[in-house]
Design a protein around this motif. Structure first.
Motif, PDB file in Angstrom:
ATOM      1  N   ARG A   6       0.839  -1.215   0.000  1.00 41.67           N
ATOM      2  CA  ARG A   6       0.000   0.000   0.000  1.00 41.67           C
ATOM      3  C   ARG A   6       0.868   1.257   0.000  1.00 41.67           C
ATOM      4  O   ARG A   6       0.643   2.186  -0.775  1.00 41.67           O
ATOM      5  CB  ARG A   6      -0.927   0.011   1.224  1.00 41.67           C
ATOM      6  CG  ARG A   6      -2.331  -0.514   0.913  1.00 41.67           C
ATOM      7  CD  ARG A   6      -3.309  -0.145   2.007  1.00 41.67           C
ATOM      8  NE  ARG A   6      -2.908  -0.709   3.294  1.00 41.67           N
ATOM      9  CZ  ARG A   6      -3.212  -1.931   3.698  1.00 41.67           C
ATOM     10  NH1 ARG A   6      -3.915  -2.731   2.916  1.00 41.67           N
ATOM     11  NH2 ARG A   6      -2.823  -2.374   4.866  1.00 41.67           N
ATOM     12  N   ARG A   9       2.333   1.842  -3.420  1.00 41.17           N
ATOM     13  CA  ARG A   9       1.416   2.421  -4.415  1.00 41.17           C
ATOM     14  C   ARG A   9       1.228   3.904  -4.166  1.00 41.17           C
ATOM     15  O   ARG A   9       1.099   4.694  -5.095  1.00 41.17           O
ATOM     16  CB  ARG A   9       0.041   1.744  -4.352  1.00 41.17           C
ATOM     17  CG  ARG A   9      -0.022   0.358  -4.887  1.00 41.17           C
ATOM     18  CD  ARG A   9       0.397   0.231  -6.303  1.00 41.17           C
ATOM     19  NE  ARG A   9      -0.476   0.833  -7.282  1.00 41.17           N
ATOM     20  CZ  ARG A   9      -0.345   0.654  -8.600  1.00 41.17           C
ATOM     21  NH1 ARG A   9       0.624  -0.113  -9.089  1.00 41.17           N
ATOM     22  NH2 ARG A   9      -1.162   1.235  -9.454  1.00 41.17           N
ATOM     23  N   ILE A  35      -0.732  -6.000 -11.651  1.00 42.54           N
ATOM     24  CA  ILE A  35      -2.177  -6.032 -11.908  1.00 42.54           C
ATOM     25  C   ILE A  35      -2.726  -4.625 -11.625  1.00 42.54           C
ATOM     26  O   ILE A  35      -2.422  -4.048 -10.586  1.00 42.54           O
ATOM     27  CB  ILE A  35      -2.864  -7.052 -10.952  1.00 42.54           C
ATOM     28  CG1 ILE A  35      -2.326  -8.475 -11.182  1.00 42.54           C
ATOM     29  CG2 ILE A  35      -4.376  -6.978 -11.074  1.00 42.54           C
ATOM     30  CD1 ILE A  35      -2.974  -9.253 -12.291  1.00 42.54           C
ATOM     31  N   THR A  37      -4.557  -1.483 -10.328  1.00 39.58           N
ATOM     32  CA  THR A  37      -5.220  -1.223  -9.051  1.00 39.58           C
ATOM     33  C   THR A  37      -5.519   0.273  -9.001  1.00 39.58           C
ATOM     34  O   THR A  37      -5.705   0.872 -10.059  1.00 39.58           O
ATOM     35  CB  THR A  37      -4.335  -1.741  -7.883  1.00 39.58           C
ATOM     36  OG1 THR A  37      -4.851  -1.233  -6.661  1.00 39.58           O
ATOM     37  CG2 THR A  37      -2.878  -1.305  -7.995  1.00 39.58           C
ATOM     38  N   ALA A  38      -5.583   0.846  -7.805  1.00 36.96           N
ATOM     39  CA  ALA A  38      -5.852   2.289  -7.747  1.00 36.96           C
ATOM     40  C   ALA A  38      -4.589   3.062  -8.104  1.00 36.96           C
ATOM     41  O   ALA A  38      -3.477   2.558  -7.932  1.00 36.96           O
ATOM     42  CB  ALA A  38      -6.304   2.660  -6.342  1.00 36.96           C
ATOM     43  N   ASN A  40      -3.130   4.012 -10.942  1.00 38.07           N
ATOM     44  CA  ASN A  40      -2.200   3.534 -11.961  1.00 38.07           C
ATOM     45  C   ASN A  40      -1.492   4.740 -12.570  1.00 38.07           C
ATOM     46  O   ASN A  40      -2.039   5.847 -12.595  1.00 38.07           O
ATOM     47  CB  ASN A  40      -2.968   2.734 -13.011  1.00 38.07           C
ATOM     48  CG  ASN A  40      -3.666   1.544 -12.375  1.00 38.07           C
ATOM     49  OD1 ASN A  40      -3.005   0.641 -11.869  1.00 38.07           O
ATOM     50  ND2 ASN A  40      -4.984   1.560 -12.357  1.00 38.07           N
ATOM     51  N   HIS A  66      -5.060  -8.093 -17.958  1.00 43.10           N
ATOM     52  CA  HIS A  66      -5.834  -7.182 -17.106  1.00 43.10           C
ATOM     53  C   HIS A  66      -5.568  -5.734 -17.493  1.00 43.10           C
ATOM     54  O   HIS A  66      -6.469  -4.912 -17.521  1.00 43.10           O
ATOM     55  CB  HIS A  66      -5.465  -7.390 -15.628  1.00 43.10           C
ATOM     56  CG  HIS A  66      -6.107  -8.600 -15.039  1.00 43.10           C
ATOM     57  ND1 HIS A  66      -5.553  -9.855 -15.141  1.00 43.10           N
ATOM     58  CD2 HIS A  66      -7.256  -8.755 -14.360  1.00 43.10           C
ATOM     59  CE1 HIS A  66      -6.345 -10.731 -14.534  1.00 43.10           C
ATOM     60  NE2 HIS A  66      -7.386 -10.087 -14.053  1.00 43.10           N
TER      61      HIS A  66
END
Ligand code: SAM
Length: 220
Positions: A6, A9, A35, A37-38, A40, A66
C-alpha cells in the motif's frame, strides 16, 4: 508485505504527480506494471497532464491481459502495453519508441521490480542501459524491497519467496539501492522508506511501516 504494498502504491502516485506536475514530464515508461489497481501511472499522470503518454511493460501475460482490459487512456494522451522482460532493454526501448519520443525527457518507473532481478542479471547494468537511452531532464523513479529494515524478517521473507515462488526476491540495502542512482541528481529527501518520500500530510510524523526504499532522481 500488505502494508509495504500500500505504501509503495502511494509512493508511486506521489512520484508521478510530482513528475507530471512540477517536473513537467509527459512520457512515462512504467516497467513492472503489476495487476491494475488504484492510482495507476496513467491515471495519476493524465489527471495532471491529459496529454501524457505511458508505456506499460510486464513479462506476465496475466498482468497484461488485465492491463489491456482495464487501463484506458485519456483522449489527449496515449497508452501502450508491452510484453517484455526488464532484462531485455533493447526490446523495451525499441517497442516503446512506437509512442515515446526518446529525444525528449522520459520518466523511467521501476517500482517494486528490481528486487525481482538477482545479482546474476546485473540490475545496475540494466538501469544504466535504460538511462543511456533517455536525454538529460529525464527521471528515474524507483522503489525496492529493503534488506536492512527489519533485516531478520526480510531475510525470512526472501528465503520463503525464493523457495516457493518462480519469481525470485532479492531485497537490497539502502546503500545498494542508492547505487542505482549513481550519476543522477537525487530529489529531496533522497533514498528513504517509501512512506517518507514527500508524504501528502506533513507535520504529524509519518508512521514508518514499510520495508521498501524509494527515491526519484533526475538525469542532468
Ligand atoms: C510487485 S509487482 C509491482 C507492480 C507495480 N509496479 C507496483 O509497484 O504496484 C512487480 C511486477 O513486475 C513484473 N516483473 C517481475 N520481473 C519482471 C521482469 N524481469 N520483466 C518484466 N516484468 C517483471 C511482475 O510480473 C509484476 O507484475
Amino acid at each position: 508485505m500488505a502494508t509495504g504494498a500500500r505504501a509503495n502504491r502511494q509512493f508511486l502516485a506521489r512520484a508521478v504527480r510530482h513528475l507530471a506536475g512540477e517536473a513537467g514530464i509527459r512520457q512515462f515508461l512504467d516497467i513492472g506494471t503489476g495487476i491494475p489497481t488504484a492510482n495507476n501511472t496513467h491515471e495519476v499522470a493524465q489527471s495532471v497532464a491529459p496529454d501524457s503518454r505511458i508505456v506499460y511493460v510486464d513479462h506476465d501475460p496475466i498482468v497484461l491481459l488485465h492491463a489491456r482490459a482495464l487501463l484506458s487512456s485519456s483522449d489527449a494522451g496515449q497508452i501502450d502495453y508491452l510484453d517484455a522482460d526488464l532484462r531485455d532493454t533493447g526490446q523495451i526501448l525499441e517497442q516503446a519508441s512506437g509512442i515515446l519520443d526518446f529525444s525528449r525527457p522520459v520518466a523511467i518507473m521501476l517500482i517494486a521490480i528490481l528486487h525481482a532481478i538477482g545479482d546474476d542479471d546485473d540490475p545496475y547494468e540494466i538501469v544504466a542501459r535504460l538511462l543511456e537511452a533517455v536525454p538529460a531532464g529525464s527521471y528515474l523513479a524507483l522503489s525496492h524491497g529493503a534488506s536492512d529494515i527489519d533485516a531478520e524478517q526480510m531475510a525470512e521473507v526472501a528465503a520463503r519467496i525464493n523457495r516457493l515462488s518462480q519469481q525470485k526476491f532479492t531485497p537490497r540495502s539502502r546503500a545498494e539501492v542508492t547505487r542505482f542512482f549513481d550519476g543522477l541528481e537525487l530529489l529531496e529527501p533522497g533514498v528513504v522508506r517509501v512512506e517518507e518520500w514527500r508524504p501528502a500530510v506533513s507535520g504529524f510524523g509519518v508512521p514508518k511501516q514499510s520495508a521498501m526504499w524509494g527515491a526519484v532522481a533526475r538525469k542532468t
